[in-house]
Structures are given as structure tokens and as C-alpha cells.
Design an enzyme around this catalytic site. Structure first.
Site, PDB file in Angstrom:
ATOM      1  N   ASP A   1       0.801  -1.244   0.064  1.00  0.00           N
ATOM      2  CA  ASP A   1      -0.011  -0.024   0.018  1.00  0.00           C
ATOM      3  C   ASP A   1       1.126   1.305  -0.021  1.00  0.00           C
ATOM      4  OD1 ASP A   1      -2.482   1.241  -0.042  1.00  0.00           O
ATOM      5  OD2 ASP A   1      -3.093   0.761   1.739  1.00  0.00           O
ATOM      6  N   HIS A   2       0.217   2.510  -0.304  1.00  0.00           N
ATOM      7  CA  HIS A   2       0.764   3.666  -0.204  1.00  0.00           C
ATOM      8  C   HIS A   2       2.400   3.816  -0.684  1.00  0.00           C
ATOM      9  CE1 HIS A   2      -2.446   5.262   2.842  1.00  0.00           C
ATOM     10  NE2 HIS A   2      -2.911   4.804   1.982  1.00  0.00           N
TER      11      HIS A   2
ATOM     12  N   ASP B   1       3.746   6.395   3.067  1.00  0.00           N
ATOM     13  CA  ASP B   1       3.998   5.852   4.118  1.00  0.00           C
ATOM     14  C   ASP B   1       3.844   4.376   4.359  1.00  0.00           C
ATOM     15  OD1 ASP B   1       1.631   5.520   4.349  1.00  0.00           O
ATOM     16  OD2 ASP B   1       1.034   6.749   5.737  1.00  0.00           O
TER      17      ASP B   1
ATOM     18  N   ARG C   1       1.752  11.234   3.599  1.00  0.00           N
ATOM     19  CA  ARG C   1       0.872  10.005   3.583  1.00  0.00           C
ATOM     20  C   ARG C   1       1.141   9.234   2.307  1.00  0.00           C
ATOM     21  NH1 ARG C   1      -4.589   8.047   2.705  1.00  0.00           N
ATOM     22  NH2 ARG C   1      -5.142   6.553   4.219  1.00  0.00           N
TER      23      ARG C   1
ATOM     24  N   PRO D   1      -6.620  10.649   5.005  1.00  0.00           N
ATOM     25  CA  PRO D   1      -7.126   9.475   5.674  1.00  0.00           C
ATOM     26  C   PRO D   1      -8.774   9.563   5.129  1.00  0.00           C
ATOM     27  CG  PRO D   1      -6.602  11.195   7.271  1.00  0.00           C
ATOM     28  CD  PRO D   1      -6.035  11.764   5.825  1.00  0.00           C
TER      29      PRO D   1
ATOM     30  N   ALA E   1      -3.517  16.301   9.420  1.00  0.00           N
ATOM     31  CA  ALA E   1      -4.094  15.979   8.104  1.00  0.00           C
ATOM     32  C   ALA E   1      -4.882  17.196   7.741  1.00  0.00           C
ATOM     33  CB  ALA E   1      -5.122  15.071   8.289  1.00  0.00           C
TER      34      ALA E   1
ATOM     35  N   TYR F   1      -5.266  21.058   7.288  1.00  0.00           N
ATOM     36  CA  TYR F   1      -4.626  22.114   8.361  1.00  0.00           C
ATOM     37  C   TYR F   1      -4.912  21.618   9.674  1.00  0.00           C
ATOM     38  CZ  TYR F   1      -6.163  24.647   4.082  1.00  0.00           C
ATOM     39  OH  TYR F   1      -6.327  25.392   2.783  1.00  0.00           O
TER      40      TYR F   1
ATOM     41  N   ASP G   1      -6.352  21.970  12.384  1.00  0.00           N
ATOM     42  CA  ASP G   1      -7.586  22.638  13.083  1.00  0.00           C
ATOM     43  C   ASP G   1      -8.173  21.923  13.894  1.00  0.00           C
ATOM     44  OD1 ASP G   1      -8.320  20.613  11.387  1.00  0.00           O
ATOM     45  OD2 ASP G   1      -9.326  21.982  10.019  1.00  0.00           O
TER      46      ASP G   1
ATOM     47  N   GLU H   1      -4.299  17.379  16.654  1.00  0.00           N
ATOM     48  CA  GLU H   1      -3.272  18.004  15.737  1.00  0.00           C
ATOM     49  C   GLU H   1      -2.736  19.350  16.592  1.00  0.00           C
ATOM     50  OE1 GLU H   1      -5.256  17.689  11.230  1.00  0.00           O
ATOM     51  OE2 GLU H   1      -6.683  18.861  12.797  1.00  0.00           O
TER      52      GLU H   1
ATOM     53  N   LYS I   1     -11.304   8.388  -6.313  1.00  0.00           N
ATOM     54  CA  LYS I   1     -12.688   8.053  -6.102  1.00  0.00           C
ATOM     55  C   LYS I   1     -13.571   8.595  -6.928  1.00  0.00           C
ATOM     56  CE  LYS I   1     -13.608   8.443  -1.717  1.00  0.00           C
ATOM     57  NZ  LYS I   1     -13.394   8.671  -0.178  1.00  0.00           N
TER      58      LYS I   1
END
Length: 448
Positions: A154-155, A174, A239, A258, A279, A281, A283, A317, A378
Site C-alpha cells: 500500500d501507499h 508511508d 501519507r 485519510p 491531516a 490544516y 484545526d 493536531e 474516487k
């Protein structure tokens, strides 16, 4: 092949992408018809418009490099790596990145093609970068330039670009660690290589990074010194940086989020881009870092990235105090705490619920005119974006998974590589595995 297909325009409203699937074709006029240039490809991954007037591409699962003549659709195989590269079925490994030398075709003796692919190493699968020479219609003279890079199912990311500075740039994801079937493995996007690792050519810490190297694979003397060590690492904290492109001297990378917050970043030397602690901003909205690998009973815990059990250490975060570079823009940032990530219509099947999460999975970035075009997996669609990150419009919606794009030399045609299989959204926004044009290269008229 010249079979034509209908491509639907999508209105350029921020809400249509940030809060859920758009309604393709709803209230809009169809764009000019597009055509299929080639089909029957086995997971086309990297697509490059060559100075020879051909499209060059890698097949992730087919393990072949092919050239396509755009005006006729003629396809030729110029390299077969089925005896050297390996691909795990339904995984992200295989034959991946491709870059042409800037002087390719200029008679300077540098008709080089650079590839990345998965191979069997001493302790499992790894990824390598290899240079080939183009001669007499074939790629020959393999010369490894960097071996032993991380690899997993993956990734992978694996975008490969020649920079205007004459250096090679490469993205590594990652590896899917701390996620899905690999959720009990530690995520190393924030791990930086030590001097001993660099001296021993141990590239384990290169996961979740953008690398910069000389054309022979060595570490440039002007690479950033990060945490006291100069390595191939140019930037870190990513990621799945599936898209990378230069616009002049500026480097842009699209990183898949994610459950929320896909990112478009401008890459600066030595900067930290925050993943997995941030992930999008910073926030504190709809995302918290759950470090599953540190849970004492991780293997026994049911994995759900949006319902993290108390045994898993969690970090907001805002608790990440290191300096982190913010994105130019994100997709999914209007989602707030309390968002329902469960079985919400039209995603009513447990294993496909993620298709209604507010991410689009950007897979590539290309320069087209003065703008960037960002393709999505997607929801087979292309976003036209300014180099400041502002989405100008969305185009070319089909029921496909867009893996990579290339622009014609005159700038009037956008070529789109389509995955051979996978899940996308249908015209209603519901998940579907029935791709309209699996394993194809599409050509759509591009107007700035």
C-alpha cells in the site's frame, strides 16, 4: 482505437467537492466528446508525453513499459520486466514511476529512461530506481541507481520527476502503516534517517518522504540538512504523495488524506508537512492521530480509523508542536468534529463506506497552460487549479479511476490513464466497481 465516449462537465462549486460526491452532468452541458486512444492496458500507472510524440507509460501489474502513438492508438512494448519486477495482486506495488531525461531525443547520448519498480530483496520486497537507455526501439543497458527502498502492498506513491535543477525527485508513501491491514505497524513519515543509516545505505526512514538525488542516485551536496543529517530526503511528513510536478522552479505534490483532507502542497526544501500528526490544516477537526502500533493489544482490536478505542494513544493536531508546512489547499476540510463516517447513503455497504468519506484521492498533478490539473481516483474527475491552490473548475467526469495525466505538446489535449480495476463513484455518487473504460488511455480536448 477511436471509440468515442461522453464526458460530463461538473459545476465548479466548492461545496460539491468538499461535502460529498458531486452530481455529474446535473444541470451542465456536456463537454466536447473524448476518445479512447488505447485500451487493454494492465493498470497504467505513470503516463508521460515524450519529445518523440509518443505517450510513454508503465503498467503496474503488467510489468511492462509501453509507447502509444496518440493519433493511431498503436501500442508497442519497449521493456518487459516480468522476470525482474514483482507485483502482488490487488496491491500498490509493481512497475511504477517513469521519467525521461530532459535531453532525451536530442542526440546528446542521453536517451535515458528512469523507472521505479518492486523487486525481491534479501529480506522481502523492496523498490529500486533503474536507468535504461533507449536504442533501436527498446530499453536496454539497465543500471541501478538506488536500491533497497521501502516497499509494501500500500501507499507506494512512486512519482518520478526530473527537476529543472538536473536532479531526480521521487515520492515514497508511508507504506500504509498505521492503516487498514497494516494498522499495527509503526508509521515512519516523521522518522528521519540517522547518519549511520545513510552510511549503511539503510533507507527504512525514507517512508512518507520526497527524495532528491543526482542522476546517478547519490545524495546532492546541497540537499537540506535535517536533524543534523544530509540524506536523499528533501521533504517529509507525507501519507501517499501520488502526484508530483514542476511548474517552472516550483514543485507541487498532491497527497491523499485519510478520512478527510487530501492535500495539494508546494514543496520546500527541508520542510515537514505534518503527517501523521496533521491531516490538512492544523484545526483539530474530524481527525486525531491514533498510534495503533503503540496499543499493547493492537492485533486484537477491531480497526476503524474514525472510531479509535481508548487503548490506542491519541494526539490532537494542535498538540504537534514542531513547525509544519501547511497545504496550498485541501479537499474535505469543511468536515467538522462529529461528522458521520458510517453507512451514509449512497454508501450503504460496510466495505465501501469509505467511498462517501469526504476525500477524492488525488492521483496526479500535471501542468496545463498556466494551471495545474489534479486527477482523482474516487470520483473520475479532473480539477483545474491555480498555482495558488484555487480550484477554477472541474472537468471530464467519467465512471473511471483516473491514475495519471499528460498534456499534448500543443497544450490542446489532455490524456488520462485509467485504472484497470477498483472502486469509483457512478453518476448518482454511489460506489461502483464497474469502470466505464478500464485499462484505457483517454484523450479529451483541453481548453485553459
Amino acid at each position: 482505437m477511436e471509440r468515442k465516449l461522453q464526458v460530463f462537465a461538473v459545476a465548479a462549486t466548492a461545496a460539491s467537492v468538499l461535502t460529498g460526491p458531486a452530481a455529474p452532468g446535473s444541470g451542465t452541458a456536456p463537454t466536447p466528446e473524448a476518445k479512447i486512444v488505447a485500451t487493454g492496458l494492465k493498470d497504467p500507472y505513470e503516463l508521460v508525453m515524450g519529445p518523440d510524440g509518443h505517450l510513454w507509460l508503465t503498467e503496474k501489474s503488467g510489468l511492462k513499459v509501453k509507447r502509444v502513438k496518440p493519433n493511431t492508438g498503436a501500442v508497442s512494448t519497449v521493456l518487459d520486466l516480468s522476470g525482474q519486477a514483482v507485483h502482488t495482486p490487488t496491491s500498490k506495488d509493481g512497475l511504477l514511476g517513469l521519467a525521461l531525461h530532459p535531453d532525451f531525443g536530442k542526440g546528446k547520448g542521453t536517451d535515458y529512461v528512469y523507472l521505479s519498480y518492486t523487486y525481491k530483496g534479501k529480506d522481502g520486497n523492496n523498490t529500486k530506481l533503474t536507468r535504461y537507455t533507449w536504442a533501436d526501439g527498446r530499453l536496454t543497458g539497465a543500471r541501478d541507481i538506488l536500491t533497497g527502498l521501502p516497499s509494501s502492498i500500500d501507499h507506494q506513491s512512486a512519482r518520478l520527476r526530473y527537476g529543472p535543477d538536473g536532479m531526480l525527485y521521487y515520492t515514497i508513501g508511508d507504506q500504509g502503516n498505521n492503516y487498514d491491514t497494516r494498522h499495527c505497524l509503526p508509521n515512519h513519515a516523521q522518522t528521519l534517517p540517522t547518519s549511520d543509516q545513510v552510511a549503511g545505505r539503510n533507507w527504512t526512514a525514507y517512508q512518507g518522504k520526497v527524495l532528491r538525488m543526482t542522476p546517478d542516485g547519490s545524495i546532492p551536496g546541497d540537499n537540506p540538512v535535517i536533524d543534523g543529517v544530509r540524506s536523499h530526503v528533501y521533504a517529509y511528513g507525507f501519507r501517499n504523495p501520488d502526484g508530483m510536478v514542476f511548474k517552472g522552479g516550483r514543485l507541487f505534490v498532491a497527497d491523499q488524506g485519510p478520512s478527510t483532507d487530501d492535500e495539494l502542497n508546494e514543496i520546500k526544501a527541508g520542510k515537514n508537512y505534518g503527517w501523521p500528526y496533521i491531516a490538512g490544516y492544523k484545526d483539530d477537526q474530524a481527525y486525531v492521530y491514533g498510534d495503533w502500533a503503540k496499543a499493547p493489544d493492537c492485533a486484537k482490536l477491531p480497526y476503524d480509523p474514525n472510531k479509535i478505542p481508548p487503548q490506542v494513544p491519541q494526539t490532537k493536531e494542535s498538540a504537534f508542536t514542531q513547525a509544519a508546512q501547511g497545504p496550498l489547499t485541501t479537499y474535505g476540510t469543511t468536515v467538522r468534529n462529529g461528522h458521520d463516517f458510517g453507512l451514509t447513503p449512497p454508501c450503504t455497504e460496510e466495505k465501501l463506506a469509505y467511498m462517501c468519506w469526504p476525500t477524492l484521492a488525488p492521483s496526479s498533478v500535471e501542468v496545463a497552460g498556466d494551471d495545474l490539473v489534479v486527477a482523482m481516483l474516487k470520483e473520475g474527475i479532473v480539477h483545474r487549479v491555480s498555482d495558488k491552490g484555487t480550484t477554477k473548475d472541474k472537468r471530464y467526469r467519467t465512471i473511471n479511476r483516473y491514475r495519471d495525466t499528460a498534456i499534448s505538446p500543443d497544450g490542446g489535449t489532455l490524456y488520462i490513464a485509467v485504472d484497470s480495476a477498483g472502486v469509483t463513484r457512478d453518476r448518482r455518487g454511489a460506489p461502483t466497481t464497474h469502470l466505464a473504460d478500464p485499462g484505457a488511455i483517454l484523450a479529451v480536448p483541453y481548453q485553459p
